[in-house]
Design a protein around this motif. Structure first.
Motif, PDB file in Angstrom:
ATOM      1  N   VAL A   8      -1.883   0.301 -18.773  1.00  0.00           N
ATOM      2  CA  VAL A   8      -1.905   1.150 -17.585  1.00  0.00           C
ATOM      3  C   VAL A   8      -3.154   2.009 -17.644  1.00  0.00           C
ATOM      4  O   VAL A   8      -3.434   2.656 -18.654  1.00  0.00           O
ATOM      5  CB  VAL A   8      -0.654   2.057 -17.505  1.00  0.00           C
ATOM      6  N   TYR A  10      -4.703   5.144 -15.763  1.00  0.00           N
ATOM      7  CA  TYR A  10      -4.271   6.233 -14.889  1.00  0.00           C
ATOM      8  C   TYR A  10      -5.397   6.700 -13.968  1.00  0.00           C
ATOM      9  O   TYR A  10      -6.566   6.394 -14.203  1.00  0.00           O
ATOM     10  CB  TYR A  10      -3.763   7.395 -15.749  1.00  0.00           C
ATOM     11  N   PRO A  11      -5.050   7.460 -12.921  1.00  0.00           N
ATOM     12  CA  PRO A  11      -6.073   7.947 -11.983  1.00  0.00           C
ATOM     13  C   PRO A  11      -7.135   8.783 -12.700  1.00  0.00           C
ATOM     14  O   PRO A  11      -6.855   9.398 -13.736  1.00  0.00           O
ATOM     15  CB  PRO A  11      -5.287   8.812 -11.000  1.00  0.00           C
ATOM     16  N   ASP A  13      -9.408  11.787 -13.856  1.00  0.00           N
ATOM     17  CA  ASP A  13      -9.211  13.233 -13.938  1.00  0.00           C
ATOM     18  C   ASP A  13     -10.442  13.938 -13.373  1.00  0.00           C
ATOM     19  O   ASP A  13     -11.343  13.294 -12.841  1.00  0.00           O
ATOM     20  CB  ASP A  13      -8.894  13.670 -15.373  1.00  0.00           C
ATOM     21  N   ARG A  18     -10.305   8.241 -17.220  1.00  0.00           N
ATOM     22  CA  ARG A  18      -8.989   7.691 -16.893  1.00  0.00           C
ATOM     23  C   ARG A  18      -8.270   7.392 -18.202  1.00  0.00           C
ATOM     24  O   ARG A  18      -8.804   6.703 -19.069  1.00  0.00           O
ATOM     25  CB  ARG A  18      -9.154   6.409 -16.077  1.00  0.00           C
ATOM     26  N   ARG A  19      -7.046   7.943 -18.349  1.00  0.00           N
ATOM     27  CA  ARG A  19      -6.267   7.663 -19.552  1.00  0.00           C
ATOM     28  C   ARG A  19      -5.930   6.181 -19.603  1.00  0.00           C
ATOM     29  O   ARG A  19      -5.667   5.555 -18.579  1.00  0.00           O
ATOM     30  CB  ARG A  19      -4.965   8.468 -19.566  1.00  0.00           C
ATOM     31  N   ARG A  21      -3.325   3.518 -21.419  1.00  0.00           N
ATOM     32  CA  ARG A  21      -2.090   3.334 -22.186  1.00  0.00           C
ATOM     33  C   ARG A  21      -1.900   1.846 -22.443  1.00  0.00           C
ATOM     34  O   ARG A  21      -1.940   1.037 -21.517  1.00  0.00           O
ATOM     35  CB  ARG A  21      -0.883   3.881 -21.423  1.00  0.00           C
ATOM     36  N   ILE A  26      -0.800   6.039 -25.515  1.00  0.00           N
ATOM     37  CA  ILE A  26      -2.073   6.478 -24.952  1.00  0.00           C
ATOM     38  C   ILE A  26      -3.152   6.265 -26.011  1.00  0.00           C
ATOM     39  O   ILE A  26      -3.064   6.788 -27.118  1.00  0.00           O
ATOM     40  CB  ILE A  26      -2.033   7.961 -24.521  1.00  0.00           C
ATOM     41  N   ARG A  29      -9.365   7.959 -23.319  1.00  0.00           N
ATOM     42  CA  ARG A  29      -9.876   8.016 -21.945  1.00  0.00           C
ATOM     43  C   ARG A  29     -11.041   7.064 -21.794  1.00  0.00           C
ATOM     44  O   ARG A  29     -11.886   6.950 -22.668  1.00  0.00           O
ATOM     45  CB  ARG A  29     -10.341   9.427 -21.605  1.00  0.00           C
ATOM     46  N   TRP A  59      -3.544  -0.668 -12.467  1.00  0.00           N
ATOM     47  CA  TRP A  59      -4.497   0.382 -12.109  1.00  0.00           C
ATOM     48  C   TRP A  59      -3.789   1.384 -11.212  1.00  0.00           C
ATOM     49  O   TRP A  59      -3.357   1.035 -10.118  1.00  0.00           O
ATOM     50  CB  TRP A  59      -5.694  -0.197 -11.375  1.00  0.00           C
ATOM     51  N   ARG A  60      -3.684   2.621 -11.647  1.00  0.00           N
ATOM     52  CA  ARG A  60      -3.067   3.677 -10.833  1.00  0.00           C
ATOM     53  C   ARG A  60      -4.163   4.589 -10.295  1.00  0.00           C
ATOM     54  O   ARG A  60      -5.063   4.965 -11.025  1.00  0.00           O
ATOM     55  CB  ARG A  60      -2.077   4.483 -11.671  1.00  0.00           C
TER      56      ARG A  60
END
Length: 69
Positions: A8, A10-11, A13, A18-19, A21, A26, A29, A59-60
């Motif tokens: 995953v 993440y959006p 920051d 983007r983090r 996972r 996790i 970044r 992708w979020r």
């Protein structure tokens, strides 16, 4: 692997990171597709095009072309 799509992203920051996972953990970044490819090396050999095309990645907050908040 824990699931069919164990990665995953993440959006972004406020810094554009983007983090990442992998299998519920996790890993850090990413600031580019190249960074995601480096994290993906844990699963198998990946390059930037593999990251863009991979069905393993969720992708979020935008796809592999989104790196700004």
């Amino acid at each position: 692997m824990a699931s069919d799509r164990p990665v995953v992203i993440y959006p972004p920051d406020e810094d554009g990171g983007r983090r990442v996972r992998i299998d519920g953990v996790i890993k850090g970044r990413a600031f580019s597709v190249r960074d995601v490819a480096a994290f993906m090396q844990e699963l198998q050999e990946f390059d930037e095009m593999d990251v863009v095309r991979s069905g393993l990645i969720v992708w979020r907050g935008g796809g592999p072309d989104v790196w700004t908040h």
